[in-house]
Each structure stands twice: as C-alpha cells, then as structure tokens.
Design a protein around this motif. Structure first.
Motif, PDB file in Angstrom:
ATOM      1  N   THR A   1       0.836  -1.199   0.000  1.00  0.00           N
ATOM      2  CA  THR A   1       0.000   0.000   0.000  1.00  0.00           C
ATOM      3  C   THR A   1       0.868   1.245   0.000  1.00  0.00           C
ATOM      4  OG1 THR A   1      -1.752  -1.173   1.172  1.00  0.00           O
ATOM      5  CG2 THR A   1      -1.830   1.232   1.240  1.00  0.00           C
ATOM      6  N   LEU A   2       1.928   1.241   0.798  1.00  0.00           N
ATOM      7  CA  LEU A   2       2.848   2.377   0.828  1.00  0.00           C
ATOM      8  C   LEU A   2       3.470   2.619  -0.546  1.00  0.00           C
ATOM      9  CD1 LEU A   2       4.815   2.063   4.179  1.00  0.00           C
ATOM     10  CD2 LEU A   2       3.195   3.814   3.519  1.00  0.00           C
ATOM     11  N   ILE A   3       3.840   1.560  -1.211  1.00  0.00           N
ATOM     12  CA  ILE A   3       4.450   1.699  -2.534  1.00  0.00           C
ATOM     13  C   ILE A   3       3.444   2.304  -3.512  1.00  0.00           C
ATOM     14  CG2 ILE A   3       5.323   0.405  -4.529  1.00  0.00           C
ATOM     15  CD1 ILE A   3       6.687  -1.468  -2.509  1.00  0.00           C
ATOM     16  N   ALA A   4       2.186   1.838  -3.451  1.00  0.00           N
ATOM     17  CA  ALA A   4       1.154   2.380  -4.341  1.00  0.00           C
ATOM     18  C   ALA A   4       0.939   3.869  -4.089  1.00  0.00           C
ATOM     19  CB  ALA A   4      -0.153   1.610  -4.149  1.00  0.00           C
ATOM     20  N   VAL A   5       0.893   4.254  -2.828  1.00  0.00           N
ATOM     21  CA  VAL A   5       0.709   5.666  -2.484  1.00  0.00           C
ATOM     22  C   VAL A   5       1.916   6.472  -2.958  1.00  0.00           C
ATOM     23  CG1 VAL A   5       0.505   7.307  -0.575  1.00  0.00           C
ATOM     24  CG2 VAL A   5      -0.832   5.209  -0.554  1.00  0.00           C
ATOM     25  N   ALA A   6       3.100   5.916  -2.787  1.00  0.00           N
ATOM     26  CA  ALA A   6       4.312   6.607  -3.224  1.00  0.00           C
ATOM     27  C   ALA A   6       4.295   6.829  -4.736  1.00  0.00           C
ATOM     28  CB  ALA A   6       5.544   5.800  -2.823  1.00  0.00           C
TER      29      ALA A   6
ATOM     30  N   ALA B   1       5.093   9.674   1.354  1.00  0.00           N
ATOM     31  CA  ALA B   1       4.886   8.235   1.150  1.00  0.00           C
ATOM     32  C   ALA B   1       6.005   7.624   0.311  1.00  0.00           C
ATOM     33  CB  ALA B   1       3.524   7.986   0.498  1.00  0.00           C
ATOM     34  N   GLU B   2       6.427   8.343  -0.696  1.00  0.00           N
ATOM     35  CA  GLU B   2       7.533   7.875  -1.531  1.00  0.00           C
ATOM     36  C   GLU B   2       8.799   7.719  -0.684  1.00  0.00           C
ATOM     37  OE1 GLU B   2      10.142   9.375  -5.368  1.00  0.00           O
ATOM     38  OE2 GLU B   2       8.251  10.367  -4.923  1.00  0.00           O
TER      39      GLU B   2
ATOM     40  N   LYS C   1       0.783  18.654   8.100  1.00  0.00           N
ATOM     41  CA  LYS C   1      -0.018  17.454   7.875  1.00  0.00           C
ATOM     42  C   LYS C   1       0.835  16.310   7.322  1.00  0.00           C
ATOM     43  CE  LYS C   1      -1.799  18.671   3.281  1.00  0.00           C
ATOM     44  NZ  LYS C   1      -3.000  18.974   2.518  1.00  0.00           N
ATOM     45  N   TYR C   2       1.840  16.647   6.515  1.00  0.00           N
ATOM     46  CA  TYR C   2       2.725  15.611   5.978  1.00  0.00           C
ATOM     47  C   TYR C   2       3.632  15.058   7.066  1.00  0.00           C
ATOM     48  CZ  TYR C   2       1.112  17.834   1.704  1.00  0.00           C
ATOM     49  OH  TYR C   2       0.337  18.371   0.711  1.00  0.00           O
ATOM     50  N   LEU C   3       4.100  15.939   7.939  1.00  0.00           N
ATOM     51  CA  LEU C   3       4.947  15.483   9.047  1.00  0.00           C
ATOM     52  C   LEU C   3       4.177  14.554   9.968  1.00  0.00           C
ATOM     53  CD1 LEU C   3       6.958  18.700   9.946  1.00  0.00           C
ATOM     54  CD2 LEU C   3       7.765  16.632   8.799  1.00  0.00           C
TER      55      LEU C   3
ATOM     56  N   LYS D   1       5.334  10.767  10.732  1.00  0.00           N
ATOM     57  CA  LYS D   1       5.569  10.351  12.115  1.00  0.00           C
ATOM     58  C   LYS D   1       4.753   9.117  12.475  1.00  0.00           C
ATOM     59  CE  LYS D   1       5.859  12.192  16.807  1.00  0.00           C
ATOM     60  NZ  LYS D   1       6.335  10.934  17.253  1.00  0.00           N
ATOM     61  N   THR D   2       3.514   9.036  12.002  1.00  0.00           N
ATOM     62  CA  THR D   2       2.665   7.883  12.283  1.00  0.00           C
ATOM     63  C   THR D   2       3.322   6.585  11.822  1.00  0.00           C
ATOM     64  OG1 THR D   2       0.647   9.213  12.115  1.00  0.00           O
ATOM     65  CG2 THR D   2       0.409   6.839  11.808  1.00  0.00           C
ATOM     66  N   VAL D   3       3.837   6.586  10.601  1.00  0.00           N
ATOM     67  CA  VAL D   3       4.469   5.388  10.048  1.00  0.00           C
ATOM     68  C   VAL D   3       5.874   5.193  10.628  1.00  0.00           C
ATOM     69  CG1 VAL D   3       5.211   4.228   7.932  1.00  0.00           C
ATOM     70  CG2 VAL D   3       3.106   5.575   7.957  1.00  0.00           C
ATOM     71  N   ALA D   4       6.611   6.279  10.772  1.00  0.00           N
ATOM     72  CA  ALA D   4       7.987   6.191  11.277  1.00  0.00           C
ATOM     73  C   ALA D   4       8.028   5.609  12.688  1.00  0.00           C
ATOM     74  CB  ALA D   4       8.644   7.562  11.251  1.00  0.00           C
TER      75      ALA D   4
END
Length: 130
Positions: A10-15, A80-81, A109-111, A115-118
């Motif tokens: 999913t991360l790859i698709a979003v990226a 995401a990328e 909002k991007y940070l 942070k959520t994923v990191a």
C-alpha cells in the motif's frame, strides 16, 4: 507477516501516486533562489559524513548512506515515496531506515503522516528546513 507485506505494498502504491502527481523537485526560497532535493541531500549528507548516491545492485540509488542509516531525502509532500524508498534501501543495505524531510510552512499534515508510520517501523526522521 502478511499484514506487514500488505501495508508495504500500500505504501508503494501511495508513493507511486505522489511520484506521478507532479514535479515537486523545485521550491522557491525566501531569497528567490530555487533549491532542489539534490541541494538538501548534498548539505545533509556532508554533515552526516555519508556517501551520496550509493548505487545498489538493481541500480537504485540511496540518497545518503552512512555507517548506520540508509537515508532518502524528499520534500514533505512526497512523504509516502520517502517512506517506501527508505524501507527498501535499509533492507538491501542492512542499515536502519531514515528520511531527510524537507519542510516548510504548511507541511505539518505531511509530518504527522510521516511520524505515524515512522514510529511504527522505527524510521529516523531528519528535518531539513527550507
């Protein structure tokens, strides 16, 4: 394991979506000069004493490889990328994943997303001010 693999895909698709959404590589600075990712990559990698553009077996390039981290440098909007690339580079190089995030006004909002994923995947976040 299956759940993590699904999440990674999913991360790859979003990226990929953000990658083809538009060219975000140049931003105007207060002094009127334009700075691209390479500018921030060079500055950060020099400070960390890493190797820039480290080429992997598949010709992918790690923006900055240090003794401890495989670092991807991206503007915050390409969060995401950056996550996908940092995780891949870390896996291949056997280093820890890190993202050099180029941030400016309005990037909160991007940070938050990064942070959520990191936090979950133990990705180091390096903030690079525009």
């Amino acid at each position: 394991m299956k759940k993590q693999f699904s999440f990674f895909l999913t991360l790859i698709a979003v990226a990929l979506y953000f990658l083809f959404e538009g060219d975000l590589s140049l931003k105007k600075e207060e002094d009127g000069a334009k700075r691209d990712e390479k500018y921030y990559q060079t500055k950060m990698c020099g400070e960390f004493g890493g190797k820039m553009e480290y080429v992997l077996f598949d010709k992918a390039r790690v923006d900055c490889l240090t003794d401890e981290y495989a670092i991807e440098v991206d503007f915050a909007k390409k969060w995401a990328e950056g996550i996908g690339q940092s995780l891949y580079y870390a896996e291949i190089t056997r280093k820890k994943p890190a993202i050099g995030v180029i941030v400016g006004e309005g990037d909160e909002k991007y940070l938050s997303r990064i942070k959520t994923v990191a936090d979950k995947y133990d990705i180091k976040i390096i903030l690079l001010d525009k």
